[in-house]
Design a protein around this motif. Structure first.
Motif, PDB file in Angstrom:
ATOM      1  N   PHE A 190      12.058 -10.813   1.010  1.00 16.46           N
ATOM      2  CA  PHE A 190      12.255  -9.395   0.694  1.00 16.46           C
ATOM      3  C   PHE A 190      11.237  -8.586   1.495  1.00 16.46           C
ATOM      4  CE2 PHE A 190       9.450 -11.187  -2.577  1.00 16.46           C
ATOM      5  CZ  PHE A 190       8.362 -10.329  -2.529  1.00 16.46           C
ATOM      6  N   GLN A 191      11.467  -7.292   1.575  1.00 18.89           N
ATOM      7  CA  GLN A 191      10.659  -6.436   2.431  1.00 18.89           C
ATOM      8  C   GLN A 191       9.480  -5.817   1.681  1.00 18.89           C
ATOM      9  OE1 GLN A 191      10.893  -5.868   5.838  1.00 18.89           O
ATOM     10  NE2 GLN A 191      12.310  -7.603   5.665  1.00 18.89           N
ATOM     11  N   ILE A 192       8.350  -5.733   2.388  1.00 16.74           N
ATOM     12  CA  ILE A 192       7.193  -4.977   1.923  1.00 16.74           C
ATOM     13  C   ILE A 192       7.055  -3.774   2.855  1.00 16.74           C
ATOM     14  CG2 ILE A 192       4.681  -4.991   1.706  1.00 16.74           C
ATOM     15  CD1 ILE A 192       4.838  -7.872   0.882  1.00 16.74           C
ATOM     16  N   PRO A 193       6.885  -2.560   2.311  1.00 16.94           N
ATOM     17  CA  PRO A 193       6.815  -1.372   3.166  1.00 16.94           C
ATOM     18  C   PRO A 193       5.767  -1.512   4.264  1.00 16.94           C
ATOM     19  CG  PRO A 193       6.937  -0.738   0.864  1.00 16.94           C
ATOM     20  CD  PRO A 193       6.767  -2.223   0.884  1.00 16.94           C
ATOM     21  N   GLY A 194       6.090  -0.970   5.425  1.00 14.49           N
ATOM     22  CA  GLY A 194       5.187  -1.064   6.574  1.00 14.49           C
ATOM     23  C   GLY A 194       4.265   0.118   6.718  1.00 14.49           C
ATOM     24  N   GLN A 195       4.377   1.116   5.819  1.00 13.38           N
ATOM     25  CA  GLN A 195       3.522   2.300   5.879  1.00 13.38           C
ATOM     26  C   GLN A 195       2.820   2.509   4.540  1.00 13.38           C
ATOM     27  OE1 GLN A 195       6.968   2.795   6.810  1.00 13.38           O
ATOM     28  NE2 GLN A 195       6.424   2.295   8.921  1.00 13.38           N
ATOM     29  N   LEU A 196       1.731   3.267   4.605  1.00 15.36           N
ATOM     30  CA  LEU A 196       1.070   3.683   3.376  1.00 15.36           C
ATOM     31  C   LEU A 196       1.964   4.671   2.647  1.00 15.36           C
ATOM     32  CD1 LEU A 196      -2.643   4.256   4.476  1.00 15.36           C
ATOM     33  CD2 LEU A 196      -1.658   2.240   3.394  1.00 15.36           C
ATOM     34  N   HIS A 197       1.890   4.645   1.334  1.00 14.89           N
ATOM     35  CA  HIS A 197       2.746   5.515   0.532  1.00 14.89           C
ATOM     36  C   HIS A 197       2.482   6.991   0.820  1.00 14.89           C
ATOM     37  CE1 HIS A 197       4.942   7.099  -2.887  1.00 14.89           C
ATOM     38  NE2 HIS A 197       3.861   7.742  -3.263  1.00 14.89           N
ATOM     39  N   HIS A 198       1.207   7.347   1.008  1.00 15.01           N
ATOM     40  CA  HIS A 198       0.836   8.760   1.160  1.00 15.01           C
ATOM     41  C   HIS A 198       0.736   9.184   2.619  1.00 15.01           C
ATOM     42  CE1 HIS A 198      -3.140   7.336   2.279  1.00 15.01           C
ATOM     43  NE2 HIS A 198      -3.109   6.549   1.217  1.00 15.01           N
ATOM     44  N   ALA A 199       1.059   8.277   3.549  1.00 16.12           N
ATOM     45  CA  ALA A 199       0.881   8.589   4.969  1.00 16.12           C
ATOM     46  C   ALA A 199       1.868   9.670   5.404  1.00 16.12           C
ATOM     47  CB  ALA A 199       1.068   7.340   5.817  1.00 16.12           C
ATOM     48  N   SER A 200       1.367  10.631   6.188  1.00 22.04           N
ATOM     49  CA  SER A 200       2.228  11.708   6.685  1.00 22.04           C
ATOM     50  C   SER A 200       3.018  11.269   7.914  1.00 22.04           C
ATOM     51  CB  SER A 200       1.381  12.933   7.034  1.00 22.04           C
ATOM     52  OG  SER A 200       0.371  12.593   7.972  1.00 22.04           O
ATOM     53  N   SER A 201       2.496  10.293   8.645  1.00 23.92           N
ATOM     54  CA  SER A 201       3.199   9.812   9.828  1.00 23.92           C
ATOM     55  C   SER A 201       3.876   8.476   9.521  1.00 23.92           C
ATOM     56  CB  SER A 201       2.218   9.622  10.992  1.00 23.92           C
ATOM     57  OG  SER A 201       1.368   8.519  10.742  1.00 23.92           O
ATOM     58  N   GLN A 202       4.805   8.106  10.356  1.00 23.70           N
ATOM     59  CA  GLN A 202       5.517   6.845  10.190  1.00 23.70           C
ATOM     60  C   GLN A 202       4.941   5.750  11.093  1.00 23.70           C
ATOM     61  OE1 GLN A 202       7.987   6.272   7.833  1.00 23.70           O
ATOM     62  NE2 GLN A 202       7.165   8.245   7.170  1.00 23.70           N
ATOM     63  N   GLU A 203       3.717   5.952  11.523  1.00 26.02           N
ATOM     64  CA  GLU A 203       3.080   4.961  12.386  1.00 26.02           C
ATOM     65  C   GLU A 203       2.933   3.648  11.629  1.00 26.02           C
ATOM     66  OE1 GLU A 203      -1.132   4.297  14.776  1.00 26.02           O
ATOM     67  OE2 GLU A 203      -0.546   6.284  14.091  1.00 26.02           O
ATOM     68  N   PRO A 204       3.368   2.538  12.211  1.00 22.39           N
ATOM     69  CA  PRO A 204       3.301   1.251  11.510  1.00 22.39           C
ATOM     70  C   PRO A 204       1.870   0.903  11.105  1.00 22.39           C
ATOM     71  CG  PRO A 204       4.649   1.084  13.487  1.00 22.39           C
ATOM     72  CD  PRO A 204       3.957   2.423  13.546  1.00 22.39           C
ATOM     73  N   LEU A 228       8.159  -9.851  -8.508  1.00 18.26           N
ATOM     74  CA  LEU A 228       7.514  -9.296  -7.314  1.00 18.26           C
ATOM     75  C   LEU A 228       8.304  -8.146  -6.711  1.00 18.26           C
ATOM     76  CD1 LEU A 228       6.407 -12.658  -5.707  1.00 18.26           C
ATOM     77  CD2 LEU A 228       4.888 -10.908  -6.641  1.00 18.26           C
ATOM     78  N   GLN A 229       9.601  -8.160  -6.877  1.00 19.39           N
ATOM     79  CA  GLN A 229      10.418  -7.085  -6.314  1.00 19.39           C
ATOM     80  C   GLN A 229      10.556  -5.907  -7.273  1.00 19.39           C
ATOM     81  OE1 GLN A 229      13.933  -8.668  -3.933  1.00 19.39           O
ATOM     82  NE2 GLN A 229      13.184 -10.578  -4.840  1.00 19.39           N
ATOM     83  N   VAL A 230      10.703  -6.184  -8.566  1.00 19.37           N
ATOM     84  CA  VAL A 230      10.846  -5.104  -9.542  1.00 19.37           C
ATOM     85  C   VAL A 230       9.553  -4.310  -9.684  1.00 19.37           C
ATOM     86  CG1 VAL A 230      11.222  -4.595 -11.992  1.00 19.37           C
ATOM     87  CG2 VAL A 230      12.672  -6.263 -10.825  1.00 19.37           C
ATOM     88  N   TYR A 231       8.424  -4.999  -9.671  1.00 18.81           N
ATOM     89  CA  TYR A 231       7.133  -4.342  -9.891  1.00 18.81           C
ATOM     90  C   TYR A 231       6.300  -4.235  -8.609  1.00 18.81           C
ATOM     91  CZ  TYR A 231       8.219  -5.077 -14.822  1.00 18.81           C
ATOM     92  OH  TYR A 231       8.816  -5.059 -16.056  1.00 18.81           O
ATOM     93  N   MET A 232       6.960  -4.158  -7.475  1.00 23.02           N
ATOM     94  CA  MET A 232       6.221  -4.069  -6.217  1.00 23.02           C
ATOM     95  C   MET A 232       5.396  -2.781  -6.170  1.00 23.02           C
ATOM     96  SD  MET A 232       7.576  -3.974  -2.269  1.00 23.02           S
ATOM     97  CE  MET A 232       8.557  -5.461  -2.487  1.00 23.02           C
ATOM     98  N   PRO A 233       4.077  -2.895  -6.026  1.00 23.98           N
ATOM     99  CA  PRO A 233       3.245  -1.688  -5.968  1.00 23.98           C
ATOM    100  C   PRO A 233       3.298  -1.044  -4.591  1.00 23.98           C
ATOM    101  CG  PRO A 233       1.874  -3.634  -5.785  1.00 23.98           C
ATOM    102  CD  PRO A 233       3.287  -4.124  -5.991  1.00 23.98           C
ATOM    103  N   LYS A 234       2.914   0.210  -4.541  1.00 17.70           N
ATOM    104  CA  LYS A 234       2.836   0.906  -3.263  1.00 17.70           C
ATOM    105  C   LYS A 234       1.587   0.451  -2.504  1.00 17.70           C
ATOM    106  CE  LYS A 234       6.420   3.589  -3.993  1.00 17.70           C
ATOM    107  NZ  LYS A 234       6.842   3.077  -5.300  1.00 17.70           N
TER     108      LYS A 234
END
Length: 655
Positions: A130-144, A182-188
């Motif tokens: 499953f996927q884990i986000p590649g950006q910070l939750h609060h990041a303004s840019s989409q830079e990896p 792990l998927q239901v409770y995935m934290p940011k």
């Protein structure tokens, strides 16, 4: 592992050696600081356990001490079953060891690293389905963002936020399978990996799932085959509930409530993060293997060089602070480098401490007490057998210019192990806070874990605690704190182990939030009472005051908002009642009343009525409804309502 809860292994044992009956021996190959016999150690532990059990009303406990390749003490205390008066058996009686379980997860990871199946520096997404986000939750840019690695997971620097109400459950069907959990409770992701230490149960659960995926075995099966069997640990299990053959040996957990012991139920915890049950004798086998380069009764669990690498420091926020090894937390106890890991469930508290240099280890687990019981036991042991001269200098004085430099650090610091994006964010105002003040002489007064500590500047941004005795800090001795900056630009307070704290802006402090919230709520409630009494009084006098329809609607909206506010407060109070046995609200245990969905709706109704209040307030000013005092009252009421709503929104109570 506890909540946000608190726990504190402050425990490290330095049993500098254990000997053969009646004969003094030296630990390791070094000159011992103290000589003692098995009989002496057992008598001392008996005495101290009696003190701690009486002090904290502990019904059952087990202790194991190992040194120089053998077991010196393995003993049970109290009753595994109070009703049946069944004594604790250190060989057979199982205790829930909470986050101490994590050590076995990390051993499993390192076994697969040895086999070349895992790479500590690889992106963990290569091992997941499953996927884990590649950006910070609060990041303004989409830079990896830089990838998370197993090293980050093992040092609690992956950068995840924390959800404390997803850890404990009392029913088997409420605990999701590991992959689903792990998927239901995935934290940011809230911090860049490798930069901020923030203890993470989720990170360890993720590592356990990687073990499952790569090995092709369920986690509990893998641990049994590759760790328990080679070590001869026949009274240990990660299975929840326990296997039938082990269930009779499980210690019943109790809490002393209202002058009597009340029994708790079996706790379900995400397996790799804290689901293990074990006996003191089994844990002595684990400690011996770890201290002997990975050799167990029936084979190795790791190569000697792997064990040595796991003992090395892998991360610290600052060179003057203790940090983390692979899996273990570093500590310094009476001048000795210690590797330790505590574990707390709602009902059990555990501490495991190793002094690799002296080949010494101590394990203690108990129910119904407090982490202060085993930290107190350890400190008493250290003071008895390994006393050291006080390292602190009470005569240290602030250097020139300290007032100007230290003023910037005054404020409230909140744990970075917390939720940033859910309603649990509000808990950061009630748990784990550090308050920093400065006295007129330039010393920092640091209030932490219910204790006031006086710190003196030794270098710019670095402060030494003048306290003579150890503190109640869970992760270290809290002797040194260092100030820096977190990735979001906030002042960060760093101390020993996997925990950091960031300075809250004035509007996000607990004092401002609670004082403002209380003032606004009081005004709303008093206004509601005033309007209700006025209505009753007019009804009794049979007097009617003719008002425009919109004015009456405005009063109705205000009364409606007051009623919704009171209903929300009552609902939160009922939902947040602390269970006297488990020490948590039922909501944190996944136990919600049938009317709980109403609580989810009330805040949104408050927002809608709050919007109506704004409209009626403008109409009241424009059309001059009521007297001037009435208009002022209504405007203040509307302002109070939106203060409450703004705070609810800021703290994610409305989202």
């Amino acid at each position: 592992m506890r909540r946000l809860w608190t726990f504190v292994p402050l425990f490290s044992l330095l049993l500098g050696m254990v000997l053969f009956p009646g004969k003094a021996v030296q630990a390791g190959n070094q000159e011992s600081k103290a000589n003692f016999t098995d009989t002496d150690i057992e008598a001392f532990i008996d005495q101290e356990m009696k003190i701690q059990m009486e002090r904290f009303n502990i019904p059952n406990a087990a202790v194991a001490v190992v040194a120089d390749g053998r077991v010196g003490v393995s003993k049970g205390y109290g009753y595994a079953d109070l009703q049946q008066q069944t004594p604790v058996d250190s060989e057979r009686t199982l205790f829930r060891i909470g986050s101490t379980s994590k050590l076995f997860t990390w051993i499993a990871v390192m076994q697969l690293v040895e086999q070349g199946q895992l790479d500590l520096e690889a992106d963990i997404r290569t091992y997941l389905d499953f996927q884990i986000p590649g950006q910070l939750h609060h990041a303004s840019s989409q830079e990896p963002l830089a990838p998370i690695t197993l090293t980050h997971l093992m040092t609690h620097t992956a950068g995840f936020e924390d959800y404390p109400d997803t850890i404990f459950r009392l029913e088997e069907q409420q605990m999701l399978p590991l992959a689903d959990y792990l998927q239901v409770y995935m934290p940011k992701r809230v911090f860049p990996p490798g930069e901020v230490a923030a203890y993470s149960n989720y990170g360890t659960a993720l590592a356990g799932y990687i073990v499952e995926r790569v090995s092709g075995q369920p986690f509990a099966d893998y641990i049994e085959q590759h760790i328990f069997t080679p070590l001869g640990m026949k009274h240990s299990s990660f299975r929840q509930p326990l296997p039938v053959q082990l269930q009779p040996d499980m210690a019943r957990a109790y809490r002393f409530v209202q002058e009597e012991y009340k029994e708790g139920r079996f706790e379900y915890v995400p397996e790799p993060a804290g689901g293990m049950s074990s006996s003191a004798s089994d844990m002595s086998r684990f400690m011996l293997a770890y201290l002997q380069g990975g050799r167990g009764q029936a084979g190795r669990i790791l190569a000697d060089e792997t064990i040595r690498s796991m003992q090395n420091q892998q991360f610290t926020q600052h060179p003057l602070l203790s940090g983390t090894a692979f899996g273990f937390i570093e500590g310094s106890f009476n001048g000795e480098r210690t590797l330790f890991h505590g574990g707390s469930t709602m009902l059990f508290d555990t501490g495991l401490y190793l002094i690799p240099e002296h080949k010494v280890g101590l394990f203690v687990s108990l129910s119904g007490g407090s982490y202060l019981a085993h930290t107190g036991l350890f400190q008493a042991f250290m003071d008895q057998y390994y006393p050291t001269a006080a390292a602190h200098d009470p005569n240290l004085t602030p250097p020139e210019g300290t007032m100007e430099r230290s003023r910037q650090y005054v404020g409230e610091y909140q744990q970075n192990r917390r939720s940033f994006t859910t309603s649990e964010r509000f808990l950061s105002l009630t748990m784990g806070l550090i308050h920093v003040q400065m006295d007129k002489e330039g010393y920092l007064i640091v209030n932490h874990a219910g204790e006031a500590n006086r710190f003196v500047e030794i270098e710019p941004g670095i402060y030494r605690n003048l306290r003579e005795h150890r503190t109640q800090d869970y992760y270290g001795d809290f002797k040194t704190i260092v100030f820096g900056t977190d990735p979001m630009g906030n002042t960060m307070l760093m101390s020993d182990g996997p925990m950091t704290y960031s300075k809250a802006p004035w509007y996000a402090t607990s004092s401002f939030t609670f004082l403002t919230l209380i003032a606004a709520l009081l005004f709303i409630i008093i206004s509601l009472i005033f309007w209700m009494l006025r209505a009753i009084f007019r009804l009794m006098r049979r007097s009617r005051i003719q008002q425009p329809r919109w004015a009456n609607a405005g009063v109705g909206a205000a009364i409606g908002f007051g009623v919704l506010t009171v209903a929300s407060l009552v609902g939160v109070a009922l939902n947040g009642q602390i269970d006297p046995v488990y020490g948590l609200p039922n909501a944190a245990l996944g136990i919600l009343p049938s009317w709980n969905p109403v609580l989810d709706v009330l805040p949104w109704l408050m927002v809608e009525v709050g919007a109506a209040l704004l409209i009626f307030a403008l109409l009241a000013l424009w059309r001059r409804y009521w007297k001037i005092s009435g208009r002022i009252h209504y405007i203040l009421f509307t302002a109070s309502a939106w203060i409450v709503l703004s705070l609810f929104m800021y703290w994610q109570l409305i989202s």
